[in-house]
Design an enzyme around this catalytic site. Structure first.
Site, PDB file in Angstrom:
ATOM      1  N   ASN A  77      -1.217  12.542  -0.162  1.00 42.85           N
ATOM      2  CA  ASN A  77      -2.257  11.578   0.005  1.00 42.85           C
ATOM      3  C   ASN A  77      -3.298  12.357   0.840  1.00 42.85           C
ATOM      4  O   ASN A  77      -2.992  12.958   1.684  1.00 42.85           O
ATOM      5  CB  ASN A  77      -2.109  10.129   0.677  1.00 42.85           C
ATOM      6  CG  ASN A  77      -1.441  10.102   1.988  1.00 42.85           C
ATOM      7  OD1 ASN A  77      -0.656  11.231   2.453  1.00 42.85           O
ATOM      8  ND2 ASN A  77      -1.587   9.249   2.904  1.00 42.85           N
ATOM      9  N   GLU A 122       0.130   9.917  -5.334  1.00 41.31           N
ATOM     10  CA  GLU A 122       0.548  10.169  -6.819  1.00 41.31           C
ATOM     11  C   GLU A 122      -0.899  10.834  -7.629  1.00 41.31           C
ATOM     12  O   GLU A 122      -0.490  11.323  -8.680  1.00 41.31           O
ATOM     13  CB  GLU A 122       0.715   8.993  -7.226  1.00 41.31           C
ATOM     14  CG  GLU A 122       2.011   8.246  -6.726  1.00 41.31           C
ATOM     15  CD  GLU A 122       1.863   7.420  -5.386  1.00 41.31           C
ATOM     16  OE1 GLU A 122       1.102   7.670  -4.609  1.00 41.31           O
ATOM     17  OE2 GLU A 122       3.070   6.843  -5.081  1.00 41.31           O
ATOM     18  N   CYS A 157      -0.736   3.260  -8.481  1.00 41.08           N
ATOM     19  CA  CYS A 157      -0.141   4.562  -8.738  1.00 41.08           C
ATOM     20  C   CYS A 157       0.805   4.463  -9.702  1.00 41.08           C
ATOM     21  O   CYS A 157       1.329   5.134 -10.478  1.00 41.08           O
ATOM     22  CB  CYS A 157       0.681   5.318  -7.461  1.00 41.08           C
ATOM     23  SG  CYS A 157      -0.829   5.606  -6.611  1.00 41.08           S
TER      24      CYS A 157
HETATM   25  N1  THU Z   1      -0.335   5.714  -0.329  1.00 41.69           N
HETATM   26  C1  THU Z   1       0.014   6.657  -1.033  1.00 41.69           C
HETATM   27  O1  THU Z   1      -0.254   7.924  -1.098  1.00 41.69           O
HETATM   28  N2  THU Z   1       0.495   6.473  -2.261  1.00 41.69           N
HETATM   29  C2  THU Z   1       1.237   5.008  -2.543  1.00 41.69           C
HETATM   30  O2  THU Z   1       1.621   4.717  -3.269  1.00 41.69           O
HETATM   31  C3  THU Z   1       0.884   4.031  -1.388  1.00 41.69           C
HETATM   32  C4  THU Z   1      -0.203   4.385  -0.397  1.00 41.69           C
HETATM   33  C5  THU Z   1      -1.273   6.196   0.697  1.00 41.69           C
HETATM   34  C6  THU Z   1      -2.809   5.937   0.858  1.00 41.69           C
HETATM   35  C7  THU Z   1      -3.268   5.842   2.312  1.00 41.69           C
HETATM   36  O3  THU Z   1      -3.747   7.099   2.506  1.00 41.69           O
HETATM   37  C8  THU Z   1      -1.949   5.474   3.121  1.00 41.69           C
HETATM   38  O4  THU Z   1      -0.769   5.636   1.983  1.00 41.69           O
HETATM   39  C9  THU Z   1      -2.189   4.270   3.483  1.00 41.69           C
HETATM   40  O5  THU Z   1      -2.225   3.135   2.521  1.00 41.69           O
END
Ligand code: THU
Length: 138
Positions: free
Chosen positions: A47, A60, A94
């Site tokens: 992320n 994702e 995602c």
């Molecule tokens: N996040 C992801 O990277 N993927 C997911 O499927 C759920 C949430 C990240 C986004 C944000 O940076 C952090 O988790 C908290 O929501």
């Protein structure tokens, strides 16, 4: 149903390595995602947050970018982790991103064990709808 051997430990390691590269200074919730492509590559993503919170890119998003940057293809298996390396469920948006690039019989590691794409995103809206609309043989 397509039966495919998946090295889940390799996917878990790739997801943890990706998580360690996350940019999550706001939520302090680093995420790593890894996937096995149909032709045997392992791709991953983390992320990437933004000072303008809503612009945050989930792990994702980076993963599907990596899919295309490394030759395209389809996703056969998927694994996502949090900061502790525990399995994390992909958020709804995602799941839709992954659905677009799923291989037949795609498997996902979930908090309830291995599941199919159809189990985590039932009755999905997907690319087929456009293929059907553009099918001139009908
Ligand atoms: N996040 C992801 O990277 N993927 C997911 O499927 C759920 C949430 C990240 C986004 C944000 O940076 C952090 O988790 C908290 O929501």
């Amino acid at each position: 149903m397509v039966e495919r051997y998946v090295d889940w430990e390799a996917l878990e390691s790739a997801a943890v390595a990706a998580m360690e590269r996350a940019y999550a200074p706001y939520s302090k919730f680093p995420v790593g995602a890894a996937a096995l492509t149909e032709d045997g590559r392992i791709i991953s993503g983390c992320n990437v947050e933004n000072a303008s919170y809503g612009l945050t890119l989930c792990a994702e998003c980076a993963l599907v970018g990596a899919l295309h940057m490394s030759g395209g293809g389809r996703l056969a298996a998927f694994y996502c982790v949090d900061a502790q390396g525990a399995v994390l469920m992909p958020c709804g948006r995602c799941r839709q991103l992954l659905y677009e690039f799923r291989a037949p019989g795609m498997q996902l590691m979930t908090t309830q064990g291995i599941k199919s794409m159809d189990q985590v995103l039932p009755d999905a809206f997907g690319p087929e709808i456009w293929r059907n609309l553009n099918d001139t043989s009908k």
